[in-house]
Each structure stands twice: as C-alpha cells, then as structure tokens.
Design a protein around this motif. Structure first.
Motif, PDB file in Angstrom:
ATOM      1  N   GLY A   9       0.798  -1.221   0.000  1.00  0.00           N
ATOM      2  CA  GLY A   9       0.000   0.000   0.000  1.00  0.00           C
ATOM      3  C   GLY A   9       0.825   1.262   0.000  1.00  0.00           C
ATOM      4  O   GLY A   9       1.968   1.290  -0.458  1.00  0.00           O
ATOM      5  N   SER A  10       0.239   2.304   0.568  1.00  0.00           N
ATOM      6  CA  SER A  10       0.775   3.658   0.455  1.00  0.00           C
ATOM      7  C   SER A  10       1.799   3.979   1.530  1.00  0.00           C
ATOM      8  O   SER A  10       1.731   3.493   2.654  1.00  0.00           O
ATOM      9  CB  SER A  10      -0.374   4.668   0.541  1.00  0.00           C
ATOM     10  OG  SER A  10      -1.092   4.495   1.752  1.00  0.00           O
ATOM     11  N   CYS A  11       2.757   4.824   1.135  1.00  0.00           N
ATOM     12  CA  CYS A  11       3.731   5.412   2.058  1.00  0.00           C
ATOM     13  C   CYS A  11       3.691   6.923   1.858  1.00  0.00           C
ATOM     14  O   CYS A  11       3.960   7.402   0.742  1.00  0.00           O
ATOM     15  CB  CYS A  11       5.144   4.916   1.772  1.00  0.00           C
ATOM     16  SG  CYS A  11       5.386   3.134   1.922  1.00  0.00           S
ATOM     17  N   ASN A  12       3.362   7.664   2.893  1.00  0.00           N
ATOM     18  CA  ASN A  12       3.275   9.120   2.803  1.00  0.00           C
ATOM     19  C   ASN A  12       4.107   9.782   3.879  1.00  0.00           C
ATOM     20  O   ASN A  12       4.520   9.148   4.849  1.00  0.00           O
ATOM     21  CB  ASN A  12       1.816   9.595   3.001  1.00  0.00           C
ATOM     22  CG  ASN A  12       0.907   9.211   1.864  1.00  0.00           C
ATOM     23  OD1 ASN A  12       1.338   9.039   0.733  1.00  0.00           O
ATOM     24  ND2 ASN A  12      -0.365   9.073   2.176  1.00  0.00           N
ATOM     25  N   MET A  13       4.277  11.085   3.739  1.00  0.00           N
ATOM     26  CA  MET A  13       4.697  11.916   4.858  1.00  0.00           C
ATOM     27  C   MET A  13       3.485  12.738   5.267  1.00  0.00           C
ATOM     28  O   MET A  13       2.872  13.438   4.443  1.00  0.00           O
ATOM     29  CB  MET A  13       5.857  12.843   4.473  1.00  0.00           C
ATOM     30  CG  MET A  13       6.377  13.656   5.641  1.00  0.00           C
ATOM     31  SD  MET A  13       7.080  12.646   6.977  1.00  0.00           S
ATOM     32  CE  MET A  13       8.670  12.223   6.277  1.00  0.00           C
ATOM     33  N   LEU A 136      -4.210  -4.729   2.741  1.00  0.00           N
ATOM     34  CA  LEU A 136      -4.392  -3.815   1.615  1.00  0.00           C
ATOM     35  C   LEU A 136      -5.262  -2.629   2.023  1.00  0.00           C
ATOM     36  O   LEU A 136      -6.100  -2.744   2.911  1.00  0.00           O
ATOM     37  CB  LEU A 136      -5.063  -4.539   0.441  1.00  0.00           C
ATOM     38  CG  LEU A 136      -4.366  -5.765  -0.126  1.00  0.00           C
ATOM     39  CD1 LEU A 136      -5.299  -6.514  -1.063  1.00  0.00           C
ATOM     40  CD2 LEU A 136      -3.102  -5.348  -0.867  1.00  0.00           C
ATOM     41  N   GLN A 137      -5.090  -1.507   1.323  1.00  0.00           N
ATOM     42  CA  GLN A 137      -5.924  -0.319   1.487  1.00  0.00           C
ATOM     43  C   GLN A 137      -6.158   0.272   0.095  1.00  0.00           C
ATOM     44  O   GLN A 137      -5.814  -0.366  -0.892  1.00  0.00           O
ATOM     45  CB  GLN A 137      -5.269   0.728   2.399  1.00  0.00           C
ATOM     46  CG  GLN A 137      -4.425   0.169   3.540  1.00  0.00           C
ATOM     47  CD  GLN A 137      -3.084  -0.337   3.023  1.00  0.00           C
ATOM     48  OE1 GLN A 137      -2.500   0.247   2.105  1.00  0.00           O
ATOM     49  NE2 GLN A 137      -2.597  -1.428   3.594  1.00  0.00           N
ATOM     50  N   LEU A 138      -6.710   1.487   0.002  1.00  0.00           N
ATOM     51  CA  LEU A 138      -7.079   2.041  -1.302  1.00  0.00           C
ATOM     52  C   LEU A 138      -6.407   3.378  -1.611  1.00  0.00           C
ATOM     53  O   LEU A 138      -6.950   4.188  -2.352  1.00  0.00           O
ATOM     54  CB  LEU A 138      -8.605   2.197  -1.400  1.00  0.00           C
ATOM     55  CG  LEU A 138      -9.424   0.920  -1.242  1.00  0.00           C
ATOM     56  CD1 LEU A 138     -10.914   1.238  -1.328  1.00  0.00           C
ATOM     57  CD2 LEU A 138      -9.038  -0.120  -2.292  1.00  0.00           C
ATOM     58  N   GLU A 139      -5.204   3.609  -1.058  1.00  0.00           N
ATOM     59  CA  GLU A 139      -4.478   4.836  -1.378  1.00  0.00           C
ATOM     60  C   GLU A 139      -3.482   4.630  -2.517  1.00  0.00           C
ATOM     61  O   GLU A 139      -2.652   5.497  -2.776  1.00  0.00           O
ATOM     62  CB  GLU A 139      -3.762   5.375  -0.139  1.00  0.00           C
ATOM     63  CG  GLU A 139      -4.706   6.046   0.844  1.00  0.00           C
ATOM     64  CD  GLU A 139      -3.974   6.670   2.017  1.00  0.00           C
ATOM     65  OE1 GLU A 139      -4.563   7.557   2.642  1.00  0.00           O
ATOM     66  OE2 GLU A 139      -2.834   6.260   2.332  1.00  0.00           O
ATOM     67  N   ILE A 140      -3.551   3.486  -3.175  1.00  0.00           N
ATOM     68  CA  ILE A 140      -2.780   3.217  -4.384  1.00  0.00           C
ATOM     69  C   ILE A 140      -3.778   2.905  -5.497  1.00  0.00           C
ATOM     70  O   ILE A 140      -4.966   2.704  -5.224  1.00  0.00           O
ATOM     71  CB  ILE A 140      -1.795   2.049  -4.172  1.00  0.00           C
ATOM     72  CG1 ILE A 140      -2.546   0.775  -3.761  1.00  0.00           C
ATOM     73  CG2 ILE A 140      -0.729   2.419  -3.147  1.00  0.00           C
ATOM     74  CD1 ILE A 140      -1.671  -0.465  -3.706  1.00  0.00           C
ATOM     75  N   PRO A 141      -3.354   2.854  -6.770  1.00  0.00           N
ATOM     76  CA  PRO A 141      -4.298   2.535  -7.844  1.00  0.00           C
ATOM     77  C   PRO A 141      -5.004   1.198  -7.629  1.00  0.00           C
ATOM     78  O   PRO A 141      -4.413   0.239  -7.126  1.00  0.00           O
ATOM     79  CB  PRO A 141      -3.402   2.496  -9.086  1.00  0.00           C
ATOM     80  CG  PRO A 141      -2.268   3.423  -8.757  1.00  0.00           C
ATOM     81  CD  PRO A 141      -2.016   3.222  -7.284  1.00  0.00           C
ATOM     82  N   PHE A 142      -6.281   1.140  -8.014  1.00  0.00           N
ATOM     83  CA  PHE A 142      -7.053  -0.087  -7.852  1.00  0.00           C
ATOM     84  C   PHE A 142      -6.396  -1.265  -8.559  1.00  0.00           C
ATOM     85  O   PHE A 142      -6.508  -2.406  -8.113  1.00  0.00           O
ATOM     86  CB  PHE A 142      -8.468   0.111  -8.395  1.00  0.00           C
ATOM     87  CG  PHE A 142      -9.395   0.795  -7.425  1.00  0.00           C
ATOM     88  CD1 PHE A 142      -8.909   1.466  -6.316  1.00  0.00           C
ATOM     89  CD2 PHE A 142     -10.766   0.776  -7.625  1.00  0.00           C
ATOM     90  CE1 PHE A 142      -9.747   2.094  -5.423  1.00  0.00           C
ATOM     91  CE2 PHE A 142     -11.623   1.402  -6.733  1.00  0.00           C
ATOM     92  CZ  PHE A 142     -11.114   2.066  -5.640  1.00  0.00           C
ATOM     93  N   SER A 143      -5.694  -0.995  -9.672  1.00  0.00           N
ATOM     94  CA  SER A 143      -5.042  -2.094 -10.390  1.00  0.00           C
ATOM     95  C   SER A 143      -3.973  -2.750  -9.528  1.00  0.00           C
ATOM     96  O   SER A 143      -3.760  -3.964  -9.603  1.00  0.00           O
ATOM     97  CB  SER A 143      -4.424  -1.581 -11.696  1.00  0.00           C
ATOM     98  OG  SER A 143      -3.476  -0.541 -11.439  1.00  0.00           O
ATOM     99  N   GLY A 144      -3.300  -1.966  -8.691  1.00  0.00           N
ATOM    100  CA  GLY A 144      -2.311  -2.531  -7.784  1.00  0.00           C
ATOM    101  C   GLY A 144      -2.955  -3.354  -6.685  1.00  0.00           C
ATOM    102  O   GLY A 144      -2.472  -4.438  -6.335  1.00  0.00           O
ATOM    103  N   ALA A 164     -10.412   2.048   2.345  1.00  0.00           N
ATOM    104  CA  ALA A 164     -10.292   3.482   2.603  1.00  0.00           C
ATOM    105  C   ALA A 164      -9.140   4.051   1.774  1.00  0.00           C
ATOM    106  O   ALA A 164      -8.095   3.408   1.659  1.00  0.00           O
ATOM    107  CB  ALA A 164     -10.030   3.718   4.089  1.00  0.00           C
ATOM    108  N   PRO A 165      -9.357   5.242   1.179  1.00  0.00           N
ATOM    109  CA  PRO A 165     -10.558   6.064   1.216  1.00  0.00           C
ATOM    110  C   PRO A 165     -11.769   5.326   0.635  1.00  0.00           C
ATOM    111  O   PRO A 165     -11.617   4.464  -0.230  1.00  0.00           O
ATOM    112  CB  PRO A 165     -10.193   7.277   0.370  1.00  0.00           C
ATOM    113  CG  PRO A 165      -8.699   7.277   0.301  1.00  0.00           C
ATOM    114  CD  PRO A 165      -8.283   5.860   0.382  1.00  0.00           C
ATOM    115  N   ALA A 166     -12.954   5.690   1.117  1.00  0.00           N
ATOM    116  CA  ALA A 166     -14.184   5.005   0.724  1.00  0.00           C
ATOM    117  C   ALA A 166     -14.400   5.061  -0.778  1.00  0.00           C
ATOM    118  O   ALA A 166     -14.218   6.102  -1.409  1.00  0.00           O
ATOM    119  CB  ALA A 166     -15.374   5.643   1.444  1.00  0.00           C
TER     120      ALA A 166
END
Length: 299
Positions: A9-13, A136-144, A164-166
């Motif tokens: 999934g996502s990695c942010n600052m 898994l989460q949804l802050e990356i493309p759905f294809s991933g 999430a995000p919804a």
C-alpha cells in the motif's frame, strides 16, 4: 511470538497542523503546532503491526526526494522490512492533516509516488507468498490492489482489505478478499445502507468475513457461518484520531496471525486504537505490544 505480515500500500509523509477549530471554506485560522510524521495507510498499518510484535514487510513506493528517505528510515527503525519499497522519480506521497481540539481530523492526500504502485513489481509475489496475511488499502491505484489481492489468493495467503478512502469496489477485487475491515461510513457506501447490522449482512454476500469499526461504539464482526460478535470500545479522552483505524487493522491482523480468536483480536485492535487516540500524530501515536498488554490488564 512473531508473525509474518505483508502490507501492500501507500507510504506518505503526514504534514499535521493542530488547531482549536478546523477552518471552514474560505476561512483562515491560526494553528498552535505543526509536525511532519511518516504515514500513509499502508505504512501506518505496517508500523502498527510491527510495534505490536509482528514480523512485517512493506511493499510500496516513495519518491527520490528527501521525504522518501525519511519514510524509509522510520520504517527501518521500527523493524519493518523495506525490501519491497521501491524508489521512483518524483515526489513522495503526502497527507495534509488538520486536527482540532476535539480530536477530529480532515485529510487531503496527494498520492505522489504511490501512483506508481499500479501492479506487482519483481519480487512482490514472492514476498506475498511467504506471508500469513496480506493487508491492503485504497491509497494506491485499484489495479495494484487487484493484482496484490489476486497474488494473495493464488498463494493461499489471508487477504485483508481496509476499503479506505471510501470507494465502490469491483468483484475483481472483492472476490479475492477474505476479511473486509471498513468503518461505518465505508460500510454504508459499499452496502448502500447506513445501518451497520444490515450493512454487515449485505457485505457478507460479497466477502467471507467482515469487521465494521464503529468509532466510540466499538466494532462489529460477522462471517458467512452466521457468527456475529460485537466488542465495545474502551472509553478514553481522544486527543487525535488520526490513524486510529490503521492502528486497529494492523494490530487486529497481528493478533489473528498469532492464532487469537476473533473476539480477542478485536479487543487487541480496540485497545491499540484507544491508546493511539490519546496521543498526537499517526505513526508516532501507535502503541508497543507492552503498552497494549498493560492497557488491557487495567481493564
């Protein structure tokens, strides 16, 4: 006991401002504090699980900027394996967060490098195959998300999705999910019903197991065998609810991978979330295993 979890999934600052009251549209308010804290739903879940005692691998992407190096460093310092975190040209993902005095928050996520996680890279499937659970989460493309979930299913790995995000989800994704962990709002969107019990029944037509988090009211679990479990939350004075859901999910999956039954796993997740909301920040608020154990011992 250590577990083996992979978070894809996502990695942010996280760029976090603390204010008495969140600004309305067109309004400027004065904040009292500002912090930069590594986050993103993927990295948050990885950090929560690692602090709770899991053996965690992270798969995702950061940019070739200074923030990318900082994100990698904090993951390593928390004993998260970053073998699967690749560096791509451009900026790392960021989340711009405003936290008010009641502990509520509003968040704007700019994906940055996370947009590159649109499928499996070399070595990703091997990392997934070697794990007990895939988060898994949804802050990356759905294809991933779809590619990772399919890899989990191919390799007999328990696939856990926090939607999430919804967003509406296709059967291409949900058909490979074993456990869905939405909050009330996300469950209502997916089920088309804002009553948690009815939403639970609807969602179980699409996935085998569901946990709906209910904020201060606890959590609700159900499966296709007809089992329904409700676990109350632990009442605490919330300071900052940022990443409470990610903390819950990471610790829930840690407990399940260690062999805990669902009721006990839900209590562990709820306890971890209760500790986290009494502190500021996302990854900085997540409790250690000892802190979770101590909190439960006092209840």
């Amino acid at each position: 006991m250590t577990t083996n979890l992979v978070v894809f999934g996502s990695c942010n600052m996280d760029l976090v401002a603390y204010v008495p009251t969140a600004p309305k549209r067109g309004e400027t308010v004065l904040g009292r504090e500002f912090h930069t804290v590594p986050g993103g739903k993927g990295a948050n879940q990885a950090l929560a699980a690692a602090k709770a005692g899991a053996n965690v691998r992270m798969i995702g992407a950061v940019g070739d900027d200074d923030l990318g190096g900082q994100i990698r460093d904090i993951l390593r310092e928390s004993d998260v394996d970053v073998t699967g975190v690749r560096t791509v040209p451009g900026r790392s993902g960021t989340a711009h967060i405003v936290v008010d005095d009641e502990g509520g928050n509003s968040i704007v996520v700019v994906p940055g490098a996370n947009a590159a996680v649109d499928g499996l890279a070399d070595g990703d499937e091997e990392l997934i195959a070697g794990s007990k659970s895939l988060l898994l989460q949804l802050e990356i493309p759905f294809s991933g998300v779809e590619a990772a979930a399919a890899a989990g299913r191919r390799n007999g790995v328990r696939v856990v999705l926090t939607p999430a995000p919804a967003a509406e989800l296709s059967e291409d994704i949900l058909s490979n999910v074993d456990l869905l962990v939405p909050n009330e709002h996300e469950a209502a969107i997916l089920a088309g019903d804002d009553d948690p019990h009815r939403a639970l029944r609807t969602l179980l037509e699409r996935v085998p197991e569901v946990v709906i988090t209910l904020g201060g009211r606890g959590s609700l679990y159900g499966n296709r065998s007809g089992d329904v479990v409700e676990v109350p939350s632990f009442p605490v004075a919330a300071v900052d609810t940022t990443a409470a859901g990610d903390t819950f999910a990471g610790v829930l999956c840690t407990a399940l991978a260690e062999g805990a039954d669902m009721t006990e796993a839900l209590r562990w997740g709820s306890a971890a979330a209760a500790v986290s909301v009494q502190r500021t920040g996302a990854s900085s608020s997540m409790p250690t295993r000892e802190e979770i154990t101590d909190f439960l011992a006092g209840r």
